[in-house]
Design an enzyme around this catalytic site. Structure first.
Site, PDB file in Angstrom:
ATOM      1  N   TYR A  70       0.857  -1.181   0.000  1.00 31.10           N
ATOM      2  CA  TYR A  70       0.000   0.000   0.000  1.00 31.10           C
ATOM      3  C   TYR A  70       0.898   1.237   0.000  1.00 31.10           C
ATOM      4  O   TYR A  70       1.258   1.765   1.055  1.00 31.10           O
ATOM      5  CB  TYR A  70      -0.888   0.030   1.251  1.00 31.10           C
ATOM      6  N   GLY A  77     -17.561  -0.834  -3.714  1.00 34.52           N
ATOM      7  CA  GLY A  77     -18.368  -1.588  -4.660  1.00 34.52           C
ATOM      8  C   GLY A  77     -17.584  -1.887  -5.928  1.00 34.52           C
ATOM      9  O   GLY A  77     -16.409  -2.252  -5.894  1.00 34.52           O
TER      10      GLY A  77
END
Length: 302
Positions: free
Chosen positions: A69, A222
């Site tokens: 990350y 999503g």
């Protein structure tokens, strides 16, 4: 809803191994920029550090991160270390290994079993720890089996570098395969209100039966995935949000938590206001009628 007064305790608790945690945690992916990885622009370092410290103030005691990350200027692990070390005794930091990014940010070949010690040690260095609380093995699409990789992590657990093990991006078969080697305390799979997936539902069910924490990712994003939170909320989500006086993103988090007492949420953000809203979503109680309405896409998908 007065989000300013709500802490992570409102969501209740579950265990990650032998450690109880509040069911709303924090995902570090979005700390490093306006979008994940090399997408977007790097974040303001001071603001990201402030978000982490505010998360702790709000009762968050479970942070999900990874050495891969990072953006061109920011590293999630470095930010966590700078903001929170020396770490609170009750803080559980969960990292993951398997994927690999080179220093220039490009994705490299995923780890071989013999590479995993280096991945674990890199997380230890960046976080300033002598052990990792939980390490998830992120299964890559090319891996039909997780046995060799998970076995390598089990050896590092025996050596004391890792306390607990989890798996990510797995089917029920992979979960069973890992459990035959060493205890699995959590499963981290993609799972979202608007993403019907019978296989993911099966893993969710198995985790509940076996007392394993199920920790879905991209529940707010999503279909937008690593690009960030979706704005494509359907009319039912918006209607339920209006009824509760909250945002659609908060309803998505609340729905996630309603999938079982063993489900943990790890919404990520670099925005302190969004952080407060995400944590407050743990206090939302959906009615049976609202859950039935929100579950309509899953029923339609069979």
């Amino acid at each position: 809803m007065d989000t300013q007064t709500i802490t992570a305790a409102a969501a209740g608790t579950w265990k990650l191994g032998d450690r109880p945690v509040h069911r709303v945690g924090f995902g570090a992916m979005r700390l490093t920029g306006s979008a994940a990885f090399h997408h977007g622009t790097p974040s303001d370092r001071d603001r990201s550090i402030a978000v982490l410290r505010k998360a702790i103030d709000l009762g968050v005691d479970h942070i999900d991160t990874a050495a891969f990350y990072f953006s061109s200027l920011r590293s999630a692990n470095e930010l966590i270390n700078s903001a929170l070390a020396p770490y609170p005794d009750d803080l559980v930091i969960v990292t993951k290994v398997g994927p690999y990014r080179a220093y220039d940010g490009t994705w490299g070949t995923s780890a071989r079993p013999e590479d995993l010690r280096g991945h674990v040690e890199e997380n230890l260095r960046q976080l300033g720890r002598d052990h990792l609380d939980v390490v998830n093995l992120r299964r890559m699409p090319s891996w039909d089996s997780v046995a060799e990789h998970f076995g390598a992590l089990a050896e590092l657990r025996e050596a004391g570098l890792i306390r607990h093990l989890g798996v990510s991006n797995v089917t029920a078969r992979h979960l069973a395969e890992a459990q035959a080697i060493a205890p699995v305390v959590c499963v981290q799979n993609r799972y979202a209100l608007d993403r019907p997936d019978p296989e993911a539902d099966e893993v969710l069910r198995l985790c509940g039966e076996q007392g394993i924490a199920f920790v879905p990712f991209y529940t707010v994003a999503g279909e937008a995935g690593e690009q960030g939170a979706t704005t494509a909320h359907d009319d039912d989500v918006r209607a339920v949000a209006r009824a509760h006086g909250v945002s659609p993103a908060q309803i998505r988090i609340a729905w996630t938590l309603h999938q079982g007492p063993h489900v943990l949420a790890i919404p990520g953000t670099g925005n302190p206001d969004h952080l407060t809203e995400n944590v407050a979503a743990g206090a939302i109680r959906l009615t049976d009628e609202e859950l039935h309405l929100l579950d309509a896409p899953r029923r339609a998908a069979g």
